[in-house]
Design an enzyme around this catalytic site. Structure first.
Site, short mmCIF file in Angstrom:
data_model
loop_
_atom_site.label_atom_id
_atom_site.label_comp_id
_atom_site.label_asym_id
_atom_site.label_seq_id
_atom_site.Cartn_x
_atom_site.Cartn_y
_atom_site.Cartn_z
N ASP A 95 0.82 -1.22 0.00
CA ASP A 95 0.00 0.00 0.00
C ASP A 95 0.85 1.26 0.00
O ASP A 95 0.51 2.27 -0.63
CB ASP A 95 -0.91 0.03 1.24
CG ASP A 95 -2.25 -0.66 0.98
OD1 ASP A 95 -2.43 -1.19 -0.12
OD2 ASP A 95 -3.08 -0.66 1.90
N HIS A 137 -4.28 9.43 6.56
CA HIS A 137 -4.13 8.13 7.24
C HIS A 137 -2.80 7.97 7.98
O HIS A 137 -2.69 7.08 8.83
CB HIS A 137 -4.26 6.98 6.23
CG HIS A 137 -5.61 6.86 5.60
ND1 HIS A 137 -6.78 6.78 6.32
CD2 HIS A 137 -5.98 6.82 4.28
CE1 HIS A 137 -7.80 6.69 5.49
NE2 HIS A 137 -7.34 6.72 4.26
N GLY A 145 -2.34 3.55 4.27
CA GLY A 145 -3.29 3.96 3.24
C GLY A 145 -2.76 4.97 2.24
O GLY A 145 -3.42 5.98 1.99
N HIS A 174 -12.95 7.55 2.77
CA HIS A 174 -12.32 6.79 3.85
C HIS A 174 -12.29 7.62 5.14
O HIS A 174 -12.13 8.85 5.09
CB HIS A 174 -10.89 6.39 3.47
CG HIS A 174 -10.82 5.52 2.25
ND1 HIS A 174 -10.62 6.04 0.98
CD2 HIS A 174 -10.93 4.19 2.10
CE1 HIS A 174 -10.62 5.05 0.10
NE2 HIS A 174 -10.81 3.91 0.75
N ASP A 261 -12.43 10.76 -3.64
CA ASP A 261 -12.84 9.37 -3.83
C ASP A 261 -14.27 9.12 -3.36
O ASP A 261 -14.80 8.02 -3.48
CB ASP A 261 -11.86 8.39 -3.16
CG ASP A 261 -11.50 8.77 -1.75
OD1 ASP A 261 -12.12 9.72 -1.21
OD2 ASP A 261 -10.60 8.15 -1.16
N TYR A 300 -9.12 8.50 -7.11
CA TYR A 300 -8.35 7.53 -7.89
C TYR A 300 -8.85 7.38 -9.32
O TYR A 300 -8.36 6.53 -10.05
CB TYR A 300 -8.34 6.19 -7.13
CG TYR A 300 -7.85 6.42 -5.73
CD1 TYR A 300 -6.51 6.67 -5.48
CD2 TYR A 300 -8.73 6.52 -4.66
CE1 TYR A 300 -6.05 6.98 -4.22
CE2 TYR A 300 -8.29 6.82 -3.38
CZ TYR A 300 -6.94 7.05 -3.17
OH TYR A 300 -6.49 7.37 -1.91
#
Length: 429
Positions: A95, A137, A145, A174, A261, A300
């Site tokens: 990641d 994150h 993340g 998120h 996102d 993304y």
């Protein structure tokens, strides 16, 4: 009401040139696309444009552990095989890969958010934008993340030097776990995150029951949502909660993370927001007329990220943009429609009215436990971080000058700095 907002916009073209890897969803190239779209709409003519300083390791260590910062500074793709234990310890891997110029990438996006906070603190602008920031994150001692350095925490720490209370709002799909965790035990920062929760969705935190602890109890607000939430449901809930937050908490400044996102059609997302719905949240926060720091975050599907943050730059400038995208270096990415707006998606909205009502009541119930905005004992404001100055006359002319130093002397073709607005003429104090 302010007669005219002064807006500072931070960008460095180098931030969009790093490469996480062929199959990695994070594409910093989206930042170049965003910037060129902003330029194509002539929005740069209405803002002050600055290239951020590259944050010093000692600045990053205001939140992150010094050993973690030092490791990020040292690790390279060619040497990572020598540090297998450290890679595990600091959560670098699939990641959060090690790539060329990783540390410089962190320095630039974190430097932008730190500079944005300082300009707000010194009342040099009313709104500061750093689309490269918003990497929410990252933790004190580890990456997470796709995030290595938590620029948001560093920016909030700067704002806390001048403001008794700072409000953090996160509309990424998120959960803003790294920022929440950093301020979980204090009432000086209220964190409010609207995000997908459940089905083992990353990062797995952000239940409505997570409300903070000790002095920070009731100062962490989580709004857990299900797949497919649409504009009307999201914006109604957002406005209700944020109105109550600002009224009760009375923040001195707001940090808004605009992760894209949460848009319909995102590669990693599952919400149904149109760009208009997403941007309505930005417009609503702007109307409080408080010092406002705006960052990017996730996102993304590159062309939609660029569209979204360009529209939101327009919103912050009170400028409505024509739907037809003007000619720019990345025009082919917007084919075949070449239009700015992205409509809602086809995902079924699993957020029933009763579910959203329950969440809203749960959040508002917690406000009853907050009698009034917490006060902070007055104390001397700590100085902005010392940044060493280098005397050019004493530098060895035979030594290679790094790219950022060269940038002090030349104007890049892919950026725009207009005369006196060039931050190379600005001393960050």
């Amino acid at each position: 009401m302010r007669s005219k907002d002064r807006i500072a916009y931070f960008y460095d073209g180098d931030v969009g040139s790093v490469y996480f890897g062929a199959k990695h969803p994070m594409k910093p190239h989206r930042l170049c696309m965003t910037h060129h779209l902003v330029l194509s709409y002539d929005l740069h003519k209405k803002m002050e444009i600055y290239r951020p300083h590259k944050a010093y390791p000692v600045e990053l260590a205001q939140f992150h552990s010094a050993d973690y910062v030092e490791f990020l500074n040292r690790i390279t793709p060619d040497t990572q095989h020598l540090f297998l234990n450290e890679l595990t310890k600091y959560n670098l891997g699939e990641d959060c890969p090690v790539f060329d110029n990783l540390f410089e990438f962190c320095q630039i996006y974190a430097g932008g958010t730190i500079d944005a906070a300082r300009r707000l603190n010194n009342q040099l602008c009313d709104i500061a934008i750093n689309w490269a920031g918003g990497l929410h994150h990252a933790k004190k001692c580890e990456a997470s993340g796709f995030c290595y350095i938590n620029d948001l925490v560093l920016g909030i720490l700067e704002l806390l030097k001048y403001h008794a209370r700072v409000l953090y709002i996160d509309i990424d799909v998120h959960h803003g776990d790294g920022v929440e965790e950093a301020f979980y035990f204090t009432d000086r920062v209220m964190t409010v995150s609207f995000h997908k929760y459940g089905d083992s969705f990353f990062p797995g935190t952000g239940d409505a029951k997570e409300i903070g602890e000790r002095e920070g109890k009731f100062y962490a607000i989580n709004v857990p949502l299900k797949d497919g939430i649409d504009d009307s449901s999201f914006t109604r809930l957002f406005k209700t909660i944020i109105s109550k937050v600002v009224e009760t908490y009375q923040p001195g400044a707001i940090v808004l993370q605009c992760g894209a996102d949460s848009l319909a059609g995102d590669r990693l997302g599952c919400f149904n927001l149109s760009i208009d719905g997403h941007a309505e949240c930005v417009s609503f926060v702007k109307r409080f007329n408080l010092p406002l720091l705006v960052t990017g975050g996730g996102g993304y599907t590159k062309e939609n990220v660029a569209r979204c943050w360009t529209v939101e730059t327009g919103v912050l400038l009170d400028t409505e943009l024509p739907n037809e995208i003007p000619q720019n270096d990345y025009i082919k990415y917007f084919a075949p429609e070449f239009s700015l707006k992205v409509p809602n998606g086809p995902i079924e909205n699993l957020n029933s009215k009763s579910y959203l009502s329950t969440i809203k009541m749960q959040v508002l119930e917690n406000f009853r436990c907050i009698q009034h905005a917490p006060s902070v004992q007055m104390q001397e404001v700590p100085p902005d971080f010392y940044i060493p100055e280098f005397d050019e006359d004493e530098q060895n002319p035979d030594e290679r000058i790094d790219q950022h130093t060269q940038d002090k002397h030349i104007q890049r073709d892919d950026e725009y700095y207009d005369g006196d607005n060039d931050n190379d003429q600005m001393n960050i104090s």
